[in-house]
Enzyme design. Structure first.
Site, PDB file in Angstrom:
ATOM      1  N   ARG A 170       0.827  -1.219   0.000  1.00  0.00           N
ATOM      2  CA  ARG A 170       0.000   0.000   0.000  1.00  0.00           C
ATOM      3  C   ARG A 170       0.864   1.273   0.000  1.00  0.00           C
ATOM      4  NH1 ARG A 170      -2.273  -3.645  -1.317  1.00  0.00           N
ATOM      5  NH2 ARG A 170      -4.187  -4.589  -0.532  1.00  0.00           N
ATOM      6  N   SER A 220     -11.555  -1.012   2.381  1.00  0.00           N
ATOM      7  CA  SER A 220     -10.808  -1.539   3.517  1.00  0.00           C
ATOM      8  C   SER A 220     -10.161  -0.388   4.282  1.00  0.00           C
ATOM      9  CB  SER A 220      -9.737  -2.508   3.017  1.00  0.00           C
ATOM     10  OG  SER A 220      -9.040  -3.078   4.090  1.00  0.00           O
ATOM     11  N   GLU A 290      -5.317   2.163   6.108  1.00  0.00           N
ATOM     12  CA  GLU A 290      -5.057   2.056   4.674  1.00  0.00           C
ATOM     13  C   GLU A 290      -5.740   3.217   3.955  1.00  0.00           C
ATOM     14  OE1 GLU A 290      -6.646  -0.958   1.234  1.00  0.00           O
ATOM     15  OE2 GLU A 290      -5.521  -1.853   2.885  1.00  0.00           O
TER      16      GLU A 290
END
Length: 299
Positions: A170, A220, A290
């Site tokens: 990420r 998410s 995230e």
């Protein structure tokens, strides 16, 4: 200082625009100025003008994996829905930053190119997906990435190859250098159209069965902590279904926070902080977000 929109009369701007109209959570305060450039020349003009007047610039992609705080965003916000061209040259797929990853995977399938199936249901833009090295079902953008055109803060447009991007979980170099992804190329391989479509259908069915797509959400919320899965940790902590204001830890997937009843960004933030505190206290694990969180708190 206000952005001098009169200097760029051919570009579409909206003043004091509610960002809740654009975010996937349906939350967020107002942008001082929201710009909709239609070409790279318009984008460069906006960046150069903002730099000349020392005005802060924020890029929001298509605002999917994003929380904008209730106080909104000062300066100028740039959104890129007009940058959506996708083309194919041999085994290479070219996509502009505002094109969706979903549309990019559809084009790849139509040309019988394999390598992007994992992204068939990711709701973000190409620019945002490169920015955060988006991933799902065992695949990440880094696996297919070839190169990207990046507009740097000084106005230069540079070509970043795979090594330049410094991809990690990420993460990409764009998060540190202040650049703006204009377009990206993906190196794919020849495959069977029917098999590619079958895999995309399979992954999308999994997504529908496991994710709360019926509610607004930012996807998410947390990065996966090493050696653990976020959803089960949240369930074990007794937080699935927890509600603050109009935001709820999803009953379908505890890694998601959904807007069930007119949630604010503050509701989201309060719930995120509660989850982080509880997981730290119960398991001594620090959950990192995230989702990208930007903007100012409401005064």
């Amino acid at each position: 200082m206000k952005f001098p929109i009169e200097k760029l009369p051919n570009i579409e701007f909206k003043i004091n625009e509610p960002m809740s109209k654009y975010t996937f959570t349906k939350t967020g305060g107002n942008a001082d100025v929201l710009a909709f450039p239609k070409s790279r020349d318009e984008l460069v003009s906006i960046i150069n003008t903002a730099r000349d007047y020392d005005i802060k610039i924020t890029i929001v992609g298509n605002a999917s994996n994003l929380i904008i705080k209730d106080g909104g965003i000062r300066g100028i916000v740039i959104i890129l829905p007009n940058f959506k061209q996708i083309s194919v040259d041999g085994n290479v797929v070219f996509a502009e930053a505002g094109a969706t990853i979903i549309d990019t995977t559809i084009v790849a399938q139509q040309y019988g190119l394999t390598g992007l199936e994992f992204a068939a249901g990711i709701p973000g833009s190409v620019g945002g997906a490169v920015f955060m090295n988006a991933g799902a079902y065992g695949g990440e953008l880094t696996d297919a990435f070839l190169s990207a055109e990046v507009l740097m803060p000084d106005g230069q447009i540079l070509n970043f190859n795979h090594e330049d991007m410094k991809f990690a979980y990420r993460h990409s170099a764009i998060q540190e250098n202040g650049g703006i992804v204009i377009s990206a190329k993906f190196q794919l391989a020849k495959g069977d159209k029917e098999e590619i479509q079958k895999e995309m259908d399979h992954l999308n069915a999994l997504r529908r069965s496991k994710q709360p797509l019926e509610y607004p959400s930012c996807g998410s919320v947390f990065k996966r902590p090493e050696g653990h899965f976020t959803g089960p940790l949240i369930i074990e902590a007794g937080l699935q279904g927890k509600i603050i204001g109009g935001a709820q830890v999803s009953m379908k997937h505890a890694g998601f926070i959904v807007n069930i009843d007119g949630a604010t960004a503050t509701d989201y933030m309060d719930l995120i902080h509660l989850i982080q505190r509880e997981i730290k206290q119960k398991f001594d694990i620090e959950l990192q977000t995230e989702v990208r969180i930007i903007g100012e708190d409401k005064k």
